[in-house]
Design an enzyme around this catalytic site. Structure first.
Site, PDB file in Angstrom:
ATOM      1  N   GLY A  10      53.255  -3.937 108.304  1.00 32.03           N
ATOM      2  CA  GLY A  10      53.529  -5.196 107.712  1.00 32.03           C
ATOM      3  C   GLY A  10      54.844  -5.922 108.460  1.00 32.03           C
ATOM      4  N   GLY A  12      56.138  -8.675 109.410  1.00 34.17           N
ATOM      5  CA  GLY A  12      56.098  -9.953 109.109  1.00 34.17           C
ATOM      6  C   GLY A  12      57.722 -10.274 109.057  1.00 34.17           C
ATOM      7  N   GLY A  15      59.453  -7.257 107.045  1.00 32.92           N
ATOM      8  CA  GLY A  15      59.366  -6.084 107.499  1.00 32.92           C
ATOM      9  C   GLY A  15      60.323  -6.114 108.722  1.00 32.92           C
ATOM     10  CG  ASN A 101      56.774 -11.048  96.882  1.00 32.30           C
ATOM     11  OD1 ASN A 101      57.954 -10.470  96.467  1.00 32.30           O
ATOM     12  ND2 ASN A 101      56.678 -12.176  97.891  1.00 32.30           N
ATOM     13  CB  ALA A 127      63.688 -12.770 106.409  1.00 33.11           C
ATOM     14  CE  LYS A 180      61.368 -10.971  94.205  1.00 33.40           C
ATOM     15  NZ  LYS A 180      61.036  -9.943  95.228  1.00 33.40           N
ATOM     16  CG  ASN A 188      57.622 -17.614  94.535  1.00 32.47           C
ATOM     17  OD1 ASN A 188      58.979 -17.785  94.367  1.00 32.47           O
ATOM     18  ND2 ASN A 188      57.319 -16.415  95.414  1.00 32.47           N
ATOM     19  CB  SER A 251      57.107 -15.880 100.025  1.00 34.38           C
ATOM     20  OG  SER A 251      56.832 -15.529  98.683  1.00 34.38           O
ATOM     21  CD  GLU A 263      52.499 -11.726  98.600  1.00 30.04           C
ATOM     22  OE1 GLU A 263      52.496 -10.427  98.991  1.00 30.04           O
ATOM     23  OE2 GLU A 263      53.543 -12.445  98.418  1.00 30.04           O
TER      24      GLU A 263
END
Length: 300
Positions: A10, A12, A15, A101, A127, A180, A188, A251, A263
């Protein structure tokens, strides 16, 4: 004999950020990109809150040879197929840490890799990808790793604890994953639907009220699922994260803005599944799940 490298599946933004942080600490890192780059080595340039440049080796999807240590930063829906694709390289003693996630993706792994016993992790670092090799380090944060039934950190954790900022072993990783998940459920989807930065959820009264209502609903579902202690003070935690990441784009917002699948099925969708399992209504999370799913259908 030199220590085994940490492979990263991964590649991205997250990662690559973790690959850079490990490499900067002197840990041998090997990347596993989905598509083979044209160069023999892969460049990473970290900008923003930290600055560093790295040139790291990579291996193609069809490579052979054992993988002893693996960090997985794929999207939740890609965890099972991505790991199945390298399953021939994983042995009974391979250390695999899943950093996706949401929740629910681990159950999809068992039919494909029944002997795998992964560790799990959460991160509050931020990030996003820039142009070319650049990765914008957008938010400082913590990394929490753990394994169900393993309260004390194993020996292999020590190099990660030393290399990564604010990295600790969680004696009860399931509670950490639920915390989380709950925070992501409240932040999100609202940022994605309203196309706003995290901080606007507190600055705009109507959105702040939606956050509070979501926190109440999430806490009710969590209590029914036996996670009342994990979600204690959820509203305060959520607003603390909103203020700490005020300038961040979630994200889910990044995914929708880029025309990618989100997600949400593993975030609000998982919470809705838990509510149904315990005979509880979760209309606010159900509405967000449907709204994000509809936006996905319109752009993908």
């Amino acid at each position: 004999m030199p220590p085994s490298p940490w492979h990263i599946l991964g590649c991205g933004a997250m990662g690559r950020l973790y690959a850079a942080q490990l490499s900067r600490a002197g840990i041998h890192v090997v990347l596993l990109p989905r598509q083979a780059p044209t160069a023999k080595l892969l460049d990473i340039e970290i900008t923003g809150l930290s600055h560093s440049r790295h040139t790291l080796p990579w291996e193609p999807p069809g490579a052979t040879g054992p993988i002893h240590q693996l960090l997985v930063f794929t999207k939740a829906y890609d965890v099972a197929p991505a790991l199945a694709g390298i399953g021939h390289r994983l042995g009974a003693n391979s250390r695999v840490i899943l950093m996706a996630n949401g929740m629910g993706y681990a159950q999809q792994l068992h039919p494909r890799l029944p002997t795998l016993r992964p560790a799990f992790g959460t991160s509050t670092q931020g990030a996003h990808r820039g142009s070319g090799a650049q990765v914008q380090h957008a938010g400082h944060g913590a990394t929490r790793l753990g394994m169900p039934g393993v309260p004390k950190a194993p020996d292999w954790f020590a190099p990660l604890e030393q290399a990564l900022p604010d990295c600790r072993w969680e004696s009860d990783i399931n509670s950490a994953l639920w915390r989380k998940l709950a925070i992501n459920c409240a932040i999100n989807p609202l940022t994605a639907l309203h196309h706003c930065l995290n901080g606007e959820l507190a600055a705009r009264p109507a959105l702040a009220q939606q956050v509070r209502a979501l926190c109440a609903e999430i806490s009710t579902v969590g209590a029914a699922a036996g996670q009342q202690a994990a979600l204690a003070g959820l509203q305060e935690q959520v607003f603390a994260v909103i203020h700490a990441t005020a300038g961040n784009r979630s994200s889910m917002l990044q995914d929708l803005s880029s025309g990618r699948r989100t997600e949400v099925s593993y975030i609000n969708g998982f919470l809705v599944q838990q509510a149904r399992q315990h005979g509880i209504a979760a209309p606010l999370n159900q509405a967000l799940l449907q709204a994000i799913t509809a936006k996905e259908a319109a752009i993908t």
